[in-house]
Design a protein around this motif. Structure first.
Motif, short mmCIF file in Angstrom:
data_model
loop_
_atom_site.label_atom_id
_atom_site.label_comp_id
_atom_site.label_asym_id
_atom_site.label_seq_id
_atom_site.Cartn_x
_atom_site.Cartn_y
_atom_site.Cartn_z
N ALA A 97 -21.83 -11.73 6.84
CA ALA A 97 -22.19 -11.35 5.96
C ALA A 97 -21.46 -12.02 4.74
O ALA A 97 -22.06 -12.52 3.67
CB ALA A 97 -22.09 -9.85 5.33
N ASN A 98 -20.29 -12.07 4.90
CA ASN A 98 -19.30 -12.97 3.94
C ASN A 98 -19.39 -14.32 3.77
O ASN A 98 -19.57 -14.98 2.74
CB ASN A 98 -17.62 -12.82 4.44
N MET A 99 -19.77 -14.85 4.90
CA MET A 99 -20.33 -16.29 5.11
C MET A 99 -21.63 -16.64 4.30
O MET A 99 -21.66 -17.55 3.75
CB MET A 99 -20.31 -16.79 6.56
N GLY A 100 -22.53 -15.64 4.72
CA GLY A 100 -23.74 -15.78 3.91
C GLY A 100 -23.67 -15.86 2.44
O GLY A 100 -24.31 -16.56 1.91
N ARG A 108 -26.32 -23.19 -0.48
CA ARG A 108 -26.69 -23.84 0.94
C ARG A 108 -27.32 -22.60 1.54
O ARG A 108 -27.05 -21.90 2.30
CB ARG A 108 -25.21 -24.18 1.72
N THR A 109 -28.50 -22.64 1.14
CA THR A 109 -29.52 -21.63 1.49
C THR A 109 -29.88 -21.32 2.71
O THR A 109 -29.83 -20.27 3.56
CB THR A 109 -30.76 -21.82 0.67
N ASP A 110 -30.32 -22.34 3.43
CA ASP A 110 -30.74 -22.09 5.00
C ASP A 110 -29.48 -21.43 5.60
O ASP A 110 -29.58 -20.69 6.72
CB ASP A 110 -31.07 -23.52 5.76
N LEU A 138 -35.39 -16.05 -2.28
CA LEU A 138 -35.68 -16.34 -3.50
C LEU A 138 -34.95 -17.74 -4.06
O LEU A 138 -35.77 -18.41 -4.69
CB LEU A 138 -35.13 -15.20 -4.63
N GLN A 139 -33.98 -17.93 -3.69
CA GLN A 139 -33.52 -19.28 -3.79
C GLN A 139 -34.25 -20.52 -3.25
O GLN A 139 -34.15 -21.44 -3.51
CB GLN A 139 -31.90 -19.05 -3.44
#
Length: 209
Positions: A97-100, A108-110, A138-139
């Motif tokens: 989650a933190n990485m995301g 870096r959406t993907d 959304l991004q």
């Protein structure tokens, strides 16, 4: 870990342990946490790095390093620290989650979507990860997927005000203003303060609600 009120005594206790055993990872970790709580980030980093070096299982120290680097504005190091955490403990949802979240901040959406989906797979009740995933879609200009994820979020955590707001915004972009108003209203009932411009955009629909 809860630090005792007299943190100076606690620090001295941990220092004494390190004097007896300079490679005591638990004492290094405890010092890192205490110094981090005091805002002494440089010193905390040193102790967390030593704890990680001296223990093969210190994934919590990696996550705390990630927190410090986030406070310092170094998102690349946030990612690196949390990657190390999930290498040590592959089922640690918070690390993904933190990485995301860091990937999301770097657009870096993907990579954000991949990490957040992994966090949710490991812990389906992590509301903040769901909310960040809405923002990631959304991004990525995938409004339909953002709505789908947002609906799952408010089903899992109906009282998570930020999630209600994010879903409202997704519906607004989808031009489903009735749903946007519904979820914005719910967010506000829960104490969330939406961006004034968002409220202004929905004013015509609020009046007709």
């Amino acid at each position: 870990m809860k630090t005792p009120q007299d943190s100076n005594d606690f620090i001295q206790e941990q220092v004494n342990l390190l004097n007896e055993n300079p490679e005591c990872a638990n004492a290094q970790y405890n010092l890192g946490v205490t110094l981090m709580q005091q805002g002494k980030f440089k010193e905390a980093i040193e102790f967390f790095e030593e704890a990680i070096s001296n223990s093969g299982r210190m994934f919590e120290a990696c996550v705390n390093l990630g927190y410090i680097y986030f406070k310092l504005g170094d998102l690349e190091k946030v990612v690196q620290a949390n990657k190390k955490a999930v290498e040590i403990e592959p089922r640690y949802a918070r690390g993904y989650a933190n990485m995301g979240f860091a990937y999301l901040q770097m657009a870096r959406t993907d990579e954000a979507i991949e990490a957040l989906n992994k966090a949710i797979e490991l812990n389906p009740h992590m509301a903040q990860a769901w909310s960040n995933l809405v923002n990631a879609y959304l991004q990525n200009d995938d409004v339909d997927k953002a709505v789908e994820v947002g609906e799952k979020l408010v089903e899992i955590a109906p009282d998570f005000a930020l999630g209600q707001n994010n879903l409202a915004f997704a519906y607004y972009l989808k031009q489903d203003y009735e749903k946007a108003v519904e979820h914005l209203g719910r967010a506000m009932e829960l104490g969330f303060k939406p961006h004034p411009e968002f409220i202004k955009e929905l004013e015509p629909y609020l009046k007709n609600d």
